[in-house]
Structures are given as structure tokens and as C-alpha cells.
Design an enzyme around this catalytic site. Structure first.
Site, mmCIF file in Angstrom:
data_model
loop_
_atom_site.group_PDB
_atom_site.id
_atom_site.type_symbol
_atom_site.label_atom_id
_atom_site.label_comp_id
_atom_site.label_asym_id
_atom_site.label_seq_id
_atom_site.Cartn_x
_atom_site.Cartn_y
_atom_site.Cartn_z
ATOM 1 N N GLU A 1 -17.145 35.158 -15.708
ATOM 2 C CA GLU A 1 -15.795 35.694 -16.282
ATOM 3 C C GLU A 1 -15.421 34.504 -17.196
ATOM 4 O O GLU A 1 -15.165 35.123 -18.408
ATOM 5 C CB GLU A 1 -15.169 36.326 -15.296
ATOM 6 C CG GLU A 1 -13.909 36.710 -15.871
ATOM 7 C CD GLU A 1 -12.874 37.361 -15.135
ATOM 8 O OE1 GLU A 1 -13.066 37.403 -13.667
ATOM 9 O OE2 GLU A 1 -11.568 37.678 -15.273
ATOM 10 N N ARG B 1 -3.310 37.034 -6.654
ATOM 11 C CA ARG B 1 -3.813 38.527 -6.017
ATOM 12 C C ARG B 1 -3.610 38.104 -4.238
ATOM 13 O O ARG B 1 -3.502 38.856 -3.687
ATOM 14 C CB ARG B 1 -5.148 38.603 -6.288
ATOM 15 C CG ARG B 1 -5.872 39.885 -5.754
ATOM 16 C CD ARG B 1 -7.290 40.225 -6.387
ATOM 17 N NE ARG B 1 -6.803 40.959 -7.413
ATOM 18 C CZ ARG B 1 -6.664 42.528 -7.739
ATOM 19 N NH1 ARG B 1 -6.579 43.046 -6.405
ATOM 20 N NH2 ARG B 1 -6.707 42.931 -8.670
ATOM 21 N N GLU C 1 -15.248 45.148 -5.705
ATOM 22 C CA GLU C 1 -14.755 44.065 -4.964
ATOM 23 C C GLU C 1 -14.270 44.473 -3.685
ATOM 24 O O GLU C 1 -14.389 43.715 -2.420
ATOM 25 C CB GLU C 1 -13.547 43.482 -5.613
ATOM 26 C CG GLU C 1 -13.978 42.440 -7.107
ATOM 27 C CD GLU C 1 -12.870 42.339 -7.687
ATOM 28 O OE1 GLU C 1 -11.891 43.315 -8.403
ATOM 29 O OE2 GLU C 1 -12.586 40.957 -7.780
#
Ligand SMILES: Cc1cc2nc3c(=O)[nH]c(=O)nc-3n(C[C@H](O)[C@H](O)[C@H](O)COP(=O)(O)OP(=O)(O)OC[C@H]3O[C@@H](n4cnc5c(N)ncnc54)[C@H](O)[C@@H]3O)c2cc1C
Ligand code: FES
Length: 1221
Positions: free
Chosen positions: A717, A795, A1162
């Protein structure tokens, strides 16, 4: 596509066993080789054939299921899945009632082409005849190495006399590693693989003599045949060698590696040497004119990787002895992973009793992994002579081993307490084995001695790999919708190409004529100033064109995905081992790599060197800001609680281990600063932007193209941009195309992985376990730059309560700045770490209350309506709690079972709001074919397949008319990374939007010709000059969270799931078996159940690696030891649960995403925590045997070392009292 598929290729593809496809050709070849040798293998043969193969995507289950169809078990699950139907047909009887729809198959086995072994190509006869021709010496003189294959023993000995330092190489499985990874260089290599005397196999009076070049596969065959033929008492050593070979590397290695190679490598962790030493094997060694026979005893290995052979001597053969009546022999190997792994401790144990008695006449015990060499426990053995084989002997032996098998606290290899405990635990296993066999044998002779107590017998059982079985359940597309491709389990669109090897990955792009190769020059220091760089030796390597460094960057050297806080090339300072300092560009990869190693950098080391989270806390080394989330009144919550507890947990990092390492090909276009990049990346636009920044050009001069990746998992990423930028700068400098595909060790060194986390918590709870207040502090190890770490920490905080409703909660998070390569995104993006710590305090609360964990979970679980949606379980409560309790309490002292049910709730959206957008471009050609482009990249997850399904349903045309060639920045601009599980949601909606535009434009032509077909309408529109391409765009509405006010909506919706797992642990070694896992996953209305189940299983297996297996090990000065598959173990075929059941939740449409689906990439990963907590449950039962109750700390991963150390007992106490643990 190939005109004809082989059934092996077809079946892996159709059984959904190929996701990114990078592993697929290797797996196809292993299966093909097996079938060529054994056209009707058993499932056991199939599992054995795959011991040396890895797949990071699929979770292995579909590969095994697909290939089960070749076995003589014939696709039957052996009745294991009877209660849920047959594992191959998926026709389940008990799972659905009349109100639900019948469950369909994920694939139709009847479509498989039959395997006809008679149609296989034959081995080329000319090669066969070559083998019969007289041997001649072969010589190859390379740039630096002379390789000679002598054709007779005399020639070999002559050569060894001439070149005493020449290396003998047979399988090259050791020497190859030394040359490639340890930078050892051997200018002369002698290859004795085909010399007859070194391939001898003959029975002697005392045993079997085996030539040094005999491969381990052949050795296994020979010993197996002998075991079948000879009386059992004669083959004790042979059986022990076979047991070691069972877990020795994989088939591919055993097929080439030689027994002599294993002995002569003299590795302290060799699997065979302790057996050979304990058995007093005889070795015949030779030099020119001299031959001698020596015993493998305690003097054979005089030092680390040394033998007593003289330089001019070679090993000719080994004699493995028969055993006698009254002699017993065992071998054990303990490694982090059972399959294809190097040992932590190995041993061979050999005892001989006086006639008709249990009195020890002789005993020999040898250990590997306890010293720089294989050692004998001589002092202990001496103390056991003439003693009866009973409890007193056991006690004496254990006390003596604890003293004799000592290790200094800083011994290389670490795990000191564990290794010492193992020496005793393994002896105990030997003791029980012998006690049992001896009692039976003596009974036959009328002598009675004590047998093993029934509750101890399971400790004597050998570890077996059971044949796996599985069930997959999903909701079928309702009748009447059968043309609707959405919801159908269609195969990954590239699967067949991947199975044949035709799928093109970045490094498969044909070479440009003037192309060059690049190798990185990286820092060997974690924190230092660069004093000088000397490239003179490097530039002298043939084929070298340039050394590229910071001074070659025409634009900016500063880079980073969010803030520009890192360098493309270190200029004056390095902040981690692996920091890129420069790059060599040369004509071949080998020259570039050799030259890169020849670059000399001198450093001035700086302090502090911060490696761990604890180092960072001590040095207050944090990135800003510190994040906090709060809800309710935490102080009052604690006051209202009946009890308060405190706890801590550390969760280790994880390497993405995509099978395709990072790769970039940069092609300067030669005008206007244009650069074309072919990259294996999840972030085409970020790559484009950062390359443009470094080159000092605007983004419109740089095109980034991504065909497919061989896996990404978050690792491509942001971290892929560093390599792409380096390669682009090099291509710009030398004005020629430049390519670099990193080797595995380079990739692991440079890129970083999942963040290690440390959490401490304070929990207020009621007598029934209901949690009233929680205070959590999380620390993540970010490495040397911020990268995406703040979002990852956020997160983790958003998921700190997992699926529980905690009325008063406060979480604070720190991003630690350390001297490690920057850690980054990895499937789950901080969520799993946050939830893992939540389950730790849940476990502590349950253990403190003395209540079953599931009851405590239920008391705090979110109820329907308390969040946007609710968790739905799968009726697991009927599972075997009571059976497990009985197993643990009554029958098994040294084997315990554990069970755990774990829920998950995963928020879907990028927490950086601006990323929640996507674009698509749909081109309709005048022949009716459609070219689809969108912002997402394909890394195996099947995104392109799902997107074609979405376009197909929206346009009302078959998938076969739609094609996706690649993702590129010149078709869809400003794409978000393919990440956060949101790509189907975002790109699917963008495609839907574009397709709707096209449908509107075509509507008049449909109206005019309602009976016409798609092609008719397209043609009519074309002739009518209608614009037949359309852009689509989508942004997720109403998102945003404000950390100042602790308010807002970070996620569009949640994906839920629940898993139950059952495990069995071996309390003496810390090994565990995954017996059973059932998963229910909420994916809304699945776009493609085959792909979604693939994501669930693949994610689960990555989680299993994270929580039970994968360990990154660093030296105190920041050097990564675990830099390849040899040291870093991801789950293998043998790690999947023996029974695996995956159900997609029924009747759960999600109105917030495309066609009522939900994200799936995920969320399932965390469900593997059920395995971790099942292990913890089993350890709890083991500790209860030592009267230990209440909470205890178990860090992740639950490795054999941690499991063994947590199962405290008399053996661990012995080591600790001797060692002050
Ligand atoms: C993926 C992988 C997994 C592995 N797993 C294991 C494992 O589970 N357990 C384990 O113990 N090892 C393991 N190894 C190590 C290695 O495979 C073994 O040691 C193997 O037996 C070496 O045999 P070889 O023929 O390949 O040796 P080579 O690499 O060819 O040679 C090894 C050494 O032996 C010397 N040598 C070979 N023949 C002679 C001879 N006749 N006389 C004198 N010297 C000689 C060579 O000069 C060299 O120093 C593994 C290696 C790999 C790459
Ligand atoms: S499909 Fe096996 S590694 Fe990707």
C-alpha cells in the site's frame, strides 16, 4: 490461454485454489510430480507432497479439497463432516430447514477432466540413454567459480588433494544458502553426486551402510523397507531416523539433499546428527591413499560447523546400526512449525537393558540445539548406569539434565528456558516410551515391571497430521435469478492462466533491449551518521553502470505516504538497518547484487538505538499526536464495579510475506520527462505522485500500470513506493529502463510489516463478569517513519472494545518512533491488535470470576440495536465444552484441550475520509465488447472478478463480454489504495454509476428495438454518434470522526463474524494441533461466495500465523534475524484446522454497499484469535494440574515456547530453580 489444460491445473483453478496465483505453478508441479510417481495417492501423500510449498492467500483448504479428487479416498471426507453433510458435495442436510434455500456447491466436481496417466508425456528417451553412457568429468569455469563433477572416486580424491579447500556439493541445500545469504564464497566446487561408492546401499553384519551422496528420500525408502522386513527390535534406530525424516524440510529438499551433506554441515541443529551420535554410527572417511572408520561420538564435532575430518578427506559412507533385544531408541524434534522447519531442540536417545531386567546397561543421549555442536549428555548417562528404569531414575535424570544441559542467558538462538525445559521434557517422553515398551517385552518373558499410568500415555503418542475435512455454506441465488451472475460462486477470472503459469506478473514483462538491473545498498546500522561511502570495489564489478544516491535525485529526496518524513536515499543519517542508502545499476541482477555488497559505508554510530516499544517508552520516543477516545464516565464506572483488575499484553509484528516480492520496472520515455512504471503495488496513484515528486515533474508525466500482484495484504500500500521511486530515479539517471525485483531477504529487510502492539489495561467488572469500565493504553511500534501508523493506531482504538458494549471506556494510543524499518499496513490495519487486547481483558475477567469465558463474553456482548447492526452467532453453545472438560480432567495429564468462541466487529471505511472515493471508466466498443477500468488493483482477492460481475449485472450482459486489462493512472486518476476492505464497495459503486450512464444513453435504442440484443443497441448508438464511454464516481456519504469532540461516524457500517476453535496442546513440548474451527461471517449478500469464502479462509489463516506462529526476531541493535522462509514461518498446509467449517451468514443484506454486499478482506483475520484463546484455555487446564488458577499473561503469538513456559510443572520448576528464571 493454453489450448489444453492438465487436470492438475484445471482442478486447482476450479476448486478456487488460486487467488493471487503466484504460488499456483509450484503447487501444480508438486501435485503433478506426485501423480507421475503415484497416480492414486492417498490424502496423506498429497499433504506430504506439499510440505515444501507455501501459499499466503488461500488458507490451503481449497487446494487440498480440489486435489482430494485425485486420491483414492475419492473426495470423501472420511465421514468426519457427517453431521454437516459430505465435505465434497456440500450437500448439507441438517443446516437448512424448509424456510431456507438449498445450499449449492462451490464448484462442480463432475466438470473435472479425468486424469489419464497413459496420456502423460514420457520421460525423454535421449536423456534416459545419456544416463547409461560412460561417465566423464564435467568442468564449468564461471566468472569466479570452477565447478567440477568428477566421474570416479579416485578422481574425486585426487581433486580433493589438489584443492583441499574445495567444497563438496551434492544437494546444494546448505552450500547454496551459505553462498546466497551468508556471503560465503567457494571458488572451487566438487560435485560427487553420481560417484557409485558414494551412492552405495548395503546390508552389513551390524547395520545398513549408506553412501554419503544418498538422498534423504532414498534413505527413507531404504529404512522403511528394512522396518517392514526385519524384526521390530532390530529397527529401533531406523524408526527414529524415519521419524526425523518425516519432519525434515519438504519433499523437494529431501529429494536432493544428501545424508552426507547433513552430517558434514555439522549444524548444531541438524536433525540427523543427534540420532547418528546416540546410535554410535560408524563413518567411513577417505583421502587419497587413506581410508579410516570413525565412530560418531562426542569428539566428532570439535567446534561450530566443524568436523574432525581433515581438509583433504571426504565422507564416504555411514553405517546405521541394527538394535538388539532389550534396546530402545527414540528421536524427537521440536520446532516452531511442525512442517518444513528447523529445530529448536532435537535429540536421539538410546538405552540398553541387562537381560530380562529393567536395569540400565548402557545409555547414550544426544542433543542438538543446546550448544554450538551436537552434544552427548555424558554425565547424566553415567549417573543412570546400573539403575532401574523407574521414577527415581527419572528424577535423577531430570535433575542431572537440568545441570548438564545448561545455556547462558545470552546463548545464540535465545529461548533459553524453553530449550532447557525441552531437554528434560523430551527425556520424560523417552522415559515413558521405554517404560511402556519394556513392561510389555518383559511381561512376555515373565518379568513384571510398572507400566505407564493411563493418564500419561497420550504423552507418548507421536504427532500425526490428520487428513483435513471441511464444510462451506452459503446462501444460493434465489430461483429465477439464475442469469444473475452476482451471487454466483464463479471462479477467479485469472485462475486458469495462473494455474498454467501464463498469468503475467510484474517481473514477467519481457526485458527491454537496453534494460538494466538494480540492487539496493542498505544500512547495516540502526542509528548512525554516514561518514563516507566507498564505491570503488563495487564499480569494478563487471557490468556495473552506476551507483545512484541522494545526489542523483532531480526533485525532492523527501517522501512518505502521508507526511514527507523519510528519504528516498539516506543522505547523511540512517535510522534503521535496511535504510536505503543507494543503489547499484548493472547489466544483470547478479552483478548488481554483488556490487551492492561491495559498497563500503563507514558510520558514526548514534545513541540511543530504539528497537522495542519498551525502549521507546523509556526514551519517550513517540510520533505526535497522542490519540484518545472516551465514552461514558470512566471514573464512576470503576467506582460502580465490584472488582478491578490490571493486565498487559504484547502482540508481535508480522511480515506480509506476499509470495511476489516488491517489483518495479521503470521505463523513461525519452521526452518531456515522461516515465512509465510497471509496478506491483496496491497504490498506483501514490506511486505516481511520489515518483513525480522525486523526479521533479508533474504527475501527468508519470504513468503507473498494475496488471496484477502476487499478493499484497497491505504491504504494497505504501512501502512499495520506496522501491518504485528508487528504480525510477535510477532509470531517469541512466536514461535506460531499470528493473528490480527484491529477493525475499531484501524485501523483509527493507519494508517493515504489521505493527507490534503493547497494551496495558484496567478493567472494572461485576461479579457476573459484566465489564463496567475500561481504561486501555495502546503503544504501537511504528519504526523510523510515520507512514500510515497514526491511522493504524486510530483503528486499533476504534476496535478496542471489539464487539462488547462497555458503558465507560477510555483508550489512549501512542505511536512509538523506533529504529526499525517503517511498519505499515497489513490486513486488519490495527483492528486485530485492538481487538486482541480486548479479548485479553475479557479472558482475565473470566479467569478472575471463575466463570466460563463464553458466559462472561455474553454478559458484555453488544445486543441487537446497540450498534448499527448486530452480531449473530451460529449456535455453537452445543459444542463440546463438557467433552473437553472430561478429556482434560480424567484422561490426559500431559495433553490438554481448549475451546474458545470469539466475535469480531470490523468497521468498514478508510478512517482518512478523503480516501473513501473511487472512479471507474467503462468503454463500450462498437462490437459490443466492454473494457472496464476502475481504481482498484488485483492482488488475488478477486476484485476484478467481482467488478466484472457488477458490470455484468448492471449492463445485463454476460461476463464474457467484459474485460479488465490493468489498473493505470492514465485511465482512472487519483485512485485510493486498494485497501481497507472497501475496494468492492467503492469501485463497485463507481462502476455501477458509469454503467447507469451508459444504460441511459443506450435506452433510446433499446426502446426502438426491444427485441434486439446488446450488440444491436450498441451498434445503433455508435452509428448515431453516441458517446460510448462513461466515467463513474462514488464517495461514501456522511463519514468523519472528530477526535477533539470524540464524536462522528468513522465507518459506513460494520462487518461481523464469530468463530469457535478447539485445540489440543502437548504440555511437554508446547506444540499444538488445531482440531476444529467453525466460522460464521457476515458478508451481506455475497457478490461471489467462492471468493468471499476464500477471503474468510485466507484471512483466518493469516490470523492464525499472526497469533500462533509468526515471529520477527531482532537483535538488540535492530538487526532482523528472521529474513526468509528458513527462519520466518508462515502457516503451511499442515497448520489448517483438521475440521474447518465456514458459513456465510444468511438473509443479511447490507443496504449500504453495492448490491447489498459487505466488505470481507480484513474482518475475518481476527477470528483466528479463537485459536489463540483456545490455546490459552488449554493452558489454563494444564496449570490447574499444578494448582495454578486465575489470570496469567500470554503474549501473542502463542508459540510452542510460550505455551510450554506457561504450562508450569515440575519440569519447568526444575529448570527455573536451577537457572533463576
Ligand atoms: C528449505 C530447507 C530446509 C531444511 N530443513 C532441514 C531440516 O529440517 N533439518 C536439517 O537437519 N537440515 C535441514 N536443512 C539443511 C540441509 O538441507 C541439510 O543439512 C542437507 O542434508 C544438506 O545436504 P546437501 O546434499 O544439500 O548438502 P550440500 O549443501 O550439498 O553440502 C553441505 C555440506 O556438506 C559437505 N559435504 C557434502 N557431502 C560431503 C562428503 N561426501 N564429504 C565431505 N563433505 C561433504 C559440503 O561440502 C557442505 O559443506 C534444510 C535446508 C533447506 C534449504
Ligand atoms: S494464491 Fe497462493 S500465494 Fe497467492
Amino acid at each position: 490461454m493454453a489450448s489444453k489444460l492438465h487436470p492438475v491445473q484445471e482442478r486447482i483453478a476450479k476448486a478456487h485454489g488460486s487467488q493471487c496465483g503466484f504460488c499456483t505453478p509450484g503447487i501444480v508441479m508438486s501435485m503433478y510430480a506426485l501423480l507421475r510417481n503415484n497416480p492414486q495417492p492417498s490424502m496423506h501423500d498429497v499433504q506430504e507432497a506439499f510440505q515444501g510449498n507455501l501459499c499466503r492467500c488461500t488458507g490451503y483448504r481449497p487446494i487440498l479439497e480440489g486435489y482430494r479428487s485425485f486420491t483414492k479416498d475419492g473426495g470423501c471426507c472420511g465421514g468426519k463432516a457427517q453431521s454437516n453433510g459430505c465435505c465434497m458435495t456440500n450437500e448439507h442436510t441438517q443446516e437448512h430447514d424448509s424456510s431456507t434455500l438449498p445450499v449449492q456447491k462451490l464448484y462442480d466436481q463432475s466438470e473435472f477432466m479425468p486424469l489419464d496417466p497413459t496420456q502423460e508425456i514420457i520421460f525423454p528417451p535421449e536423456l534416459m540413454s545419456l544416463s547409461k553412457q560412460p561417465q566423464r568429468e564435467l568442468r564449468f569455469a564461471g566468472e569466479r567459480v570452477l565447478w567440477i563433477q568428477p566421474c570416479s572416486l579416485e578422481e574425486l580424491l585426487e581433486l580433493k588433494a589438489t584443492y583441499p579447500n574445495a567444497k563438496l556439493v551434492v544437494g546444494n541445500t546448505e552450500v547454496g544458502i551459505e553462498m546466497k545469504f551468508k556471503n560465503l564464497f567457494y571458488p572451487v566446487i566438487l560435485a560427487p553426486a553420481y560417484i557409485p561408492e558414494l551412492n552405495i546401499i548395503q546390508n552389513t553384519q551390524d547395520g545398513i551402510q549408506v553412501g554419503a551422496s544418498v538422498t534423504l528420500t532414498v534413505l527413507g525408502d531404504v529404512l522403511r523397507a528394512a522396518v517392514k522386513k526385519l524384526p521390530a527390535h532390530q529397527t529401533e534406530v531406523f524408526k527414529a531416523v524415519l521419524e526425523q525424516l518425516r519432519w525434515f524440510a519438504g519433499q523437494q529438499i529431501r529429494n536432493v539433499a544428501a545424508v552426507g551433506g547433513n552430517i558434514m554441515t555439522a549444524s548444531p541443529i541438524s536433525d540427523l546428527n543427534p540420532v547418528f551420535m546416540a546410535a554410535s554410527c560408524k563413518l567411513t572417511v577417505m583421502s587419497k591413499g587413506e581410508k579410516r572408520v570413525i565412530e560418531m561420538d562426542g569428539k566428532f564435532f570439535p567446534g561450530y560447523r566443524k568436523t574432525i575430518l581433515k581438509p583433504e578427506e571426504i565422507l564416504l559412507s555411514i553405517e546405521i546400526p541394527y538394535t538388539r533385544k532389550g534396546q530402545y531408541f527414540s528421536a524427537f524434534k521440536q520446532s516452531p512449525r511442525k512442517e518444513d522447519d528447523i529445530a529448536i531442540v532435537t535429540c536421539g536417545m538410546n538405552v540398553f537393558f541387562k537381560e530380562q531386567s529393567n536395569i540400565v546397561q548402557s545409555i547414550r543421549i544426544s542433543y542438538g540445539g543446546m550448544a554450538p555442536v551436537t552434544v552427548l549428555a555424558t554425565a547424566t548417562c553415567n549417573r543412570l548406569l546400573n539403575r532401574q528404569w523407574n521414577e527415581e531414575l527419572l528424577e535423577e535424570a531430570c535433575t542431572s539434565l537440568a545441570e548438564e544441559m545448561n545455556l547462558s542467558p545470552s546463548a545464540p538462538g535465545g529461548m533459553v528456558t524453553y530449550r532447557r525445559t525441552l531437554t528434560i521434557s523430551l527425556f520424560y517422553k523417552f522415559f515413558l516410551n521405554v517404560q511402556h515398551k519394556l513392561s510389555l517385552d518383559l511381561l512376555k518373558e515373565g518379568v513384571t515391571v510398572e507400566d505407564v499410568r493411563p493418564e500419561y500415555t497420550s504423552a507418548t503418542e507421536l504427532f500425526q497430521l490428520d487428513s483435513p475435512s471441511s464444510v462451506q455454506l452459503y446462501q444460493a441465488v434465489p430461483p429465477g435469478y439464475s442469469d444473475d451472475v452476482v451471487g454466483q460462486p464463479i471462479m477467479h477470472l485469472s485462475a486458469l492462466k495462473q494455474a498454467t503459469g501464463e498469468a503475467i506478473y510484474c517481473d514477467d514483462i519481457p526485458c527491454y533491449e537496453n534494460e538494466l538491473h538494480l540492487a539496493l545498498v542498505t544500512s547495516t546500522k540502526a542509528h548512525a551518521l554516514i561518514k563516507s561511502i566507498d564505491t570503488s570495489d563495487a564499480m569494478a564489478v563487471p557490468g556495473v553502470v552506476a551507483f545512484i544516491s541522494a545526489k542523483d535525485i532531480p526533485g525532492s529526496n523527501m517522501t512518505g505516504p502521508v507526511v514527507y518524513d523519510e528519504t528516498v536515499f539516506a543522505d547523511d543519517k540512517v535510522t534503521c538497518v535496511g535504510h536505503i542508502v543507494g543503489a547499484i545499476v548493472a547489466d544483470t541482477q547478479a552483478h548488481a547484487q554483488r556490487a551492492a555488497k561491495a559498497v563500503k559505508i563507514s558510520y558514526e554510530e548514534l545513541q540511543p538505538v530504539i528497537v522495542t516499544i519498551q525502549d521507546a517508552i523509556a526514551n519517550k520516543s513517540f510520533f505526535q499526536p497522542v490519540r484518545s477516545i472516551e465514552r461514558g464516565d470512566v471514573a464512576q464506572g470503576f467506582k460502580d464495579s465490584d472488582h478491578i483488575l490490571h493486565g498487559e499484553m504484547h502482540i508481535g509484528g508480522q511480515e506480509q510475506f506476499y509470495l511476489e516480492t516488491n517489483c518495479t520496472l521503470a521505463v523513461p520515455r525519452g521526452e518531456d520527462g515522461e516515465m512509465e512504471l510497471f509496478v506491483s503495488t496496491q497504490s498506483a496513484s501514490k506511486t505516481q505522485a511520489l515518483v513525480a515528486k522525486a523526479l521533479g515533474v508533474s504527475a501527468n508525466r508519470v504513468v503507473c500500470r498494475v496488471k496484477r500482484m502476487g499478493g499484497g495484504f497491505g504491504g504494497k500500500e505504501s512501502r512499495s513506493t520506496i522501491l518504485s521511486t528508487v528504480v525510477a530515479v535510477a532509470a531517469h539517471t541512466v536514461k535506460r529502463p531499470v528493473r528490480c525485483m527484491l529477493d525475499r531477504d531484501e524485501d523483509m529487510l527493507v519494508t517493515g510489516g504489521r505493527h507490534p502492539f503493547f497494551g496495558h489495561y484496567k478493567v472494572g467488572y461485576m461479579n457476573n463478569g459484566r465489564v463496567m469500565a475500561l481504561e486501555v493504553t495502546l503503544y504501537s511500534n511504528a519504526g523510523n517513519s510515520l507512514d500510515l501508523s497514526l491511522s493504524i493506531l486510530e483503528r486499533a482504538l476504534f476496535h478496542m472494545d471489539n464487539s462488547y458494549n462497555i458503558p465507560n471506556i477510555r483508550g489512549t494510543g501512542y505511536v512509538c518512533k523506533t529504529n526499525l524499518p517503517s511498519n505499515s499496513a497489513f490486513r486488519g490495519f490495527g483492528g486485530p491488535q485492538g481487538m486482541m487486547i480486548a479479548e485479553s481483558w475479557m479472558s482475565d475477567v473470566a479467569l478472575s470470576c471463575g466463570l466460563p469465558a463464553e458466559e462472561v463474553h455474553t454478559n458484555s456482548l453488544l445486543l441487537p440495536g446497540e450498534e448499527d447492526e448486530h452480531v449473530q452467532g451460529g449456535g455453537f453453545h452445543s459444542l463440546h465444552f463438557s467433552f473437553i472438560n472430561k478429556f482434560n480432567e480424567l484422561q490426559h495429564r500431559w495433553t490438554k484441550r481448549g475451546l474458545s468462541i470469539i466475535p469480531t466487529k470490523f468497521g468498514i471505511s478508510f478512517t482518512a475520509v478523503f480516501l473513501n472515493q473511487a472512479g471507474a471508466l467503462v468503454l463500450v466498443y462498437s462490437d459490443g465488447s466492454v473494457l472496464l477500468t476502475h481504481g482498484g488493483t488485483e492482488m488475488g482477492q478477486g476484485l476484478h472478478t467481482k467488478m466484472v460481475q457488477v458490470a455484468s449485472k448492471t449492463l445485463g450482459i454476460p461476463c464474457s463480454k467484459i474485460h479488465i486489462t490493468e489498473t493505470s493512472t492514465n485511465t482512472v486518476p487519483n485512485t485510493s489504495p486498494t485497501a481497507a476492505s472497501a475496494s468492492s464497495d467503492l469501485n463497485g459503486m463507481a462502476i455501477y454509476n458509469a454503467c447507469q450512464t451508459l444504460l441511459q444513453r443506450l435506452q433510446p435504442y433499446k426502446d426502438k428495438n426491444p427485441k434486439g440484443c446488446w450488440e444491436d443497441w450498441v451498434k445503433a448508438a455508435y452509428f448515431d454518434r453516441v458517446h460510448l464511454s462513461a466515467n463513474g464516481f462514488y464517495k461514501t456519504p456522511d463519514l468523519g470522526y472528530d477526535f477533539e469532540t470524540n464524536s462522528g461516524r468513522p465507518f459506513n457500517y460494520f462487518s461481523y463474524g464469530v468463530a469457535v476453535s478447539e485445540v489440543e496442546i502437548d504440555c511437554l513440548t508446547g506444540s499444538h494441533k488445531n482440531l476444529h474451527t467453525s466460522i460464521v461471517m457476515d458478508v451481506g449478500k455475497s457478490l461471489n461466495p467462492a471468493l468471499d469464502i476464500g477471503q474468510v479462509e485466507g484471512g483466518f489463516m493469516q490470523g492464525l500465523g499472526l497469533f500462533t506462529l509468526e515471529e520477527l526476531r531482532y537483535s538488540p541493535d535492530g538487526y532482523l534475524y528472521t529474513r526468509g522462509p528458513g527462519m520466518y514461518k508462515i502457516p503451511a498446509f499442515g497448520d489448517i484446522p483438521i475440521e474447518l467449517k465456514v458459513s456465510l451468514l444468511r438473509d443479511a443484506p447490507n443496504e449500504k454497499a453495492i448490491f447489498s454486499s459487505k466488505a470481507v478482506g480484513e474482518p475475518p483475520l481476527f477470528l483466528a484469535a479463537s485459536v489463540f484463546y483456545a490455546i490459552k484455555d488449554a493452558i489454563t487446564a494444564a496449570r490447574a494440574e499444578s494448582n495454578l488458577t486465575g489470570p496469567f499473561r500470554l503474549d501473542s503469538p502463542a508459540t510452542p515456547e510460550r505455551i510450554r513456559n506457561a504450562c508450569e510443572d515440575k519440569f519447568t520448576k526444575l529448570v527455573c530453580s536451577n537457572f533463576h528464571c
